[in-house]
Write a protein that holds these residues in place. Structure first.
Motif, PDB file in Angstrom:
ATOM      1  N   ARG A  93       0.834  -1.196   0.000  1.00 20.89           N
ATOM      2  CA  ARG A  93       0.000   0.000   0.000  1.00 20.89           C
ATOM      3  C   ARG A  93       0.869   1.247   0.000  1.00 20.89           C
ATOM      4  N   GLN A  94       1.939   1.231   0.786  1.00 23.01           N
ATOM      5  CA  GLN A  94       2.823   2.390   0.875  1.00 23.01           C
ATOM      6  C   GLN A  94       3.405   2.737  -0.488  1.00 23.01           C
ATOM      7  N   GLN A  95       3.831   1.719  -1.233  1.00 22.72           N
ATOM      8  CA  GLN A  95       4.387   1.963  -2.565  1.00 22.72           C
ATOM      9  C   GLN A  95       3.319   2.510  -3.509  1.00 22.72           C
ATOM     10  N   SER A  96       2.097   2.027  -3.357  1.00 24.21           N
ATOM     11  CA  SER A  96       1.014   2.499  -4.224  1.00 24.21           C
ATOM     12  C   SER A  96       0.670   3.961  -3.946  1.00 24.21           C
ATOM     13  N   VAL A  97       0.622   4.329  -2.676  1.00 25.60           N
ATOM     14  CA  VAL A  97       0.338   5.728  -2.338  1.00 25.60           C
ATOM     15  C   VAL A  97       1.426   6.626  -2.898  1.00 25.60           C
ATOM     16  N   ALA A 173      -9.178   6.502  25.096  1.00 25.09           N
ATOM     17  CA  ALA A 173      -8.029   7.053  24.380  1.00 25.09           C
ATOM     18  C   ALA A 173      -7.789   6.371  23.039  1.00 25.09           C
ATOM     19  N   LEU A 174      -8.630   5.397  22.677  1.00 28.41           N
ATOM     20  CA  LEU A 174      -8.416   4.629  21.448  1.00 28.41           C
ATOM     21  C   LEU A 174      -9.353   5.097  20.343  1.00 28.41           C
ATOM     22  N   ARG A 175      -8.838   5.067  19.125  1.00 24.44           N
ATOM     23  CA  ARG A 175      -9.635   5.387  17.945  1.00 24.44           C
ATOM     24  C   ARG A 175      -9.310   4.389  16.840  1.00 24.44           C
ATOM     25  N   ALA A 176     -10.332   3.950  16.150  1.00 25.00           N
ATOM     26  CA  ALA A 176     -10.143   3.135  14.947  1.00 25.00           C
ATOM     27  C   ALA A 176     -10.000   4.093  13.774  1.00 25.00           C
ATOM     28  N   VAL A 177      -8.852   4.038  13.115  1.00 19.99           N
ATOM     29  CA  VAL A 177      -8.522   5.030  12.085  1.00 19.99           C
ATOM     30  C   VAL A 177      -9.091   4.618  10.729  1.00 19.99           C
ATOM     31  N   GLN A 178      -9.588   5.624   9.993  1.00 17.25           N
ATOM     32  CA  GLN A 178     -10.183   5.415   8.675  1.00 17.25           C
ATOM     33  C   GLN A 178      -9.447   6.255   7.625  1.00 17.25           C
ATOM     34  N   THR A 179      -9.998   6.298   6.457  1.00 21.32           N
ATOM     35  CA  THR A 179      -9.623   7.258   5.421  1.00 21.32           C
ATOM     36  C   THR A 179     -10.924   7.946   4.993  1.00 21.32           C
ATOM     37  N   GLY A 202       6.905  -0.690   5.728  1.00 25.38           N
ATOM     38  CA  GLY A 202       5.908  -1.459   6.446  1.00 25.38           C
ATOM     39  C   GLY A 202       4.732  -0.668   6.963  1.00 25.38           C
ATOM     40  N   PHE A 203       4.580   0.571   6.539  1.00 27.57           N
ATOM     41  CA  PHE A 203       3.493   1.402   7.062  1.00 27.57           C
ATOM     42  C   PHE A 203       2.180   1.039   6.372  1.00 27.57           C
ATOM     43  N   THR A 204       1.160   0.786   7.163  1.00 30.72           N
ATOM     44  CA  THR A 204      -0.134   0.386   6.614  1.00 30.72           C
ATOM     45  C   THR A 204      -1.108   1.545   6.442  1.00 30.72           C
ATOM     46  N   ASP A 205      -0.749   2.723   6.947  1.00 30.04           N
ATOM     47  CA  ASP A 205      -1.539   3.918   6.659  1.00 30.04           C
ATOM     48  C   ASP A 205      -0.608   5.119   6.699  1.00 30.04           C
ATOM     49  N   ASP A 206      -1.054   6.195   6.077  1.00 36.96           N
ATOM     50  CA  ASP A 206      -0.183   7.360   5.935  1.00 36.96           C
ATOM     51  C   ASP A 206      -0.044   8.147   7.217  1.00 36.96           C
ATOM     52  N   GLY A 207      -1.022   8.006   8.131  1.00 33.17           N
ATOM     53  CA  GLY A 207      -0.886   8.640   9.438  1.00 33.17           C
ATOM     54  C   GLY A 207       0.327   8.107  10.176  1.00 33.17           C
TER      55      GLY A 207
END
Length: 432
Positions: A93-97, A173-179, A202-207
């Motif tokens: 995913r990181q390479q695709s972004v 304190a927890l959040r499920a992150v979206q796009t 290895g990053f699965t999201d840009d945050g």
């Protein structure tokens, strides 16, 4: 609507290069139909209709060009104008972004703000996009998050499938992150380039990548309805949700489809000229044809075949030769109109088959170009288009080289409810 000249330029990268293996089957989840349209089509439409998004950069798999073209065929033409040509994604995913970000840097001007969104989140709402853009402009790096309702445990693996509880974070304190996640474009592409240079992939999201790069990332209010399609049950629920949408002319992917086959035929007499049009391709010839439009017998026959599958008259019904606006007109618009009518009924075009009857010109060396052009007009893979040619062994007007002709067949699948309505209309007509 925002004034484009008075606000930062905003682009969106839509990540659609994944295989979606967990969903099962051979078709990636972003190309599965929910409510009659592909997941990716719905995602692109939701982003494109937002007035503050100026440009969208799709990222697709190297072997997905035909699937993507089918998605575009179901997208409103005006919305499609915001889309840049898709680029190929990478192995992660990181390479695709990063591929999408790099493409934005070379086409259409560098944006000020970029949204990164997963193709498999078709429920993205306008107000969520509003919040993403606002948070991105104010903070430079922002991700949507929703509160979690389950208790979360951090565990240390001690055996296959077994973990020892290490910590129980407070749910508050927890959040499920979206796009969509929003970032200043320059900062995000710099972070991606740095990660690539340092071999961090290895990053699965840009945050998370932005945090690693030292950016201060904020979390804004997400949307519980903005679910990501991951499992078969998600696909079924999305199908049900979109099928119930008010004013949606599409139908559920779960609706039974019935097959229909129809044929078309067209002929034109030779006349003065130095070329003929066949299947949307201009072919040099020692004569032209006499016709009200451009005289493309292939596209005319195909148009009639498609109109026949939905029992909606013929090409003369929709484009009468008595109407001067069609004099000399390109016939690709006739076929495109018939395709649109089929899709408006929730239909899917399975195959288009054409036979050209002519002593000359020969079409052998033009066959692939004609197939590609018809596939482009109809929004189907080129493998779904077949074209053949034959002479009539000097018999008849074709054999005497007085003209040329084409016959076509189109096979489509229509929702059963459309077939039933057509049958009811036919019965009513007979009784009147």
């Amino acid at each position: 609507m925002s004034d484009p000249a008075a606000r930062p330029r905003t682009a969106a990268v839509v990540v659609a290069a994944g295989k979606g293996l967990r969903i099962g089957g051979d078709l990636p989840k972003q190309y599965r139909r929910v409510g009659g349209r592909a997941v990716l089509t719905r995602t692109l439409a939701a982003l494109a209709q937002h007035p503050d998004i100026d440009r969208i950069q799709p990222v697709i798999a190297p072997d997905a060009a035909d699937f993507y073209r089918e998605c575009l065929a179901d997208l409103d033409i005006d919305l499609g104008k915001k889309l840049s040509e898709p680029v190929e994604g990478g192995a992660t995913r990181q390479q695709s972004v990063r591929a999408g970000l790099e493409a934005l840097a070379v086409t259409g001007g560098v944006p000020d703000l970029v949204l990164v969104h997963d193709a498999a989140r078709p429920h993205v709402a306008t107000d969520l996009i509003d919040r993403a853009i606002r948070a991105g402009r104010e903070h430079g790096a922002a991700v949507p998050g929703v509160a979690v309702s389950d208790t979360i445990k951090l565990v240390e693996p001690i055996a296959p499938g077994i973990g020892r509880v290490h910590e129980t974070p407070a749910r508050e304190a927890l959040r499920a992150v979206q796009t969509p996640q929003a970032f200043g474009y320059a900062a995000l592409i710099a972070a991606h380039r740095r990660a690539a240079d340092e071999g961090r992939d290895g990053f699965t999201d840009d945050g998370a990548l932005a945090e690693w790069a030292g950016l201060q990332v904020v979390v804004f209010e997400g949307d519980a309805a903005n679910r990501k399609i991951t499992q078969p049950s998600d696909l079924i629920e999305a199908d049900r949700s979109f099928s119930q949408g008010a004013g949606d002319v599409s139908v559920s992917a779960m609706t039974t489809l019935v097959s229909r086959l129809a044929t078309g035929f067209d002929v034109h007499k030779f006349g003065p000229g130095d070329h003929v049009w066949l299947g949307g391709v201009k072919i040099p010839a020692d004569r032209g044809v006499i016709a009200h439009s451009d005289g493309d017998v292939v596209l005319h026959a195909l148009t009639d075949a498609l109109l026949g599958t939905i029992a909606d008259g013929d090409i003369g019904t929709h484009f009468p030769p008595s109407d001067e606006q069609w004099r000399g007109a390109a016939s690709d618009q006739f076929l495109a109109h018939a395709v649109q009518l089929v899709r408006a009924k929730g239909g899917k075009i399975d195959h288009l088959d054409i036979t050209v009857l002519a002593e000359a010109p020969r079409i052998g060396k033009h066959r692939d170009a004609i197939r590609a052009r018809i596939a482009d007009i109809a929004g189907v893979p080129i493998a779904c288009v077949s074209i053949k040619a034959t002479t009539t062994e000097t018999l008849g007007f074709v054999g005497r080289a007085e003209g040329l002709a084409a016959q076509a067949a189109a096979s489509v699948r229509l929702p059963e409810i459309c077939a039933e309505l057509d049958a009811e209309a036919e019965q009513a007509a007979r009784q009147s």
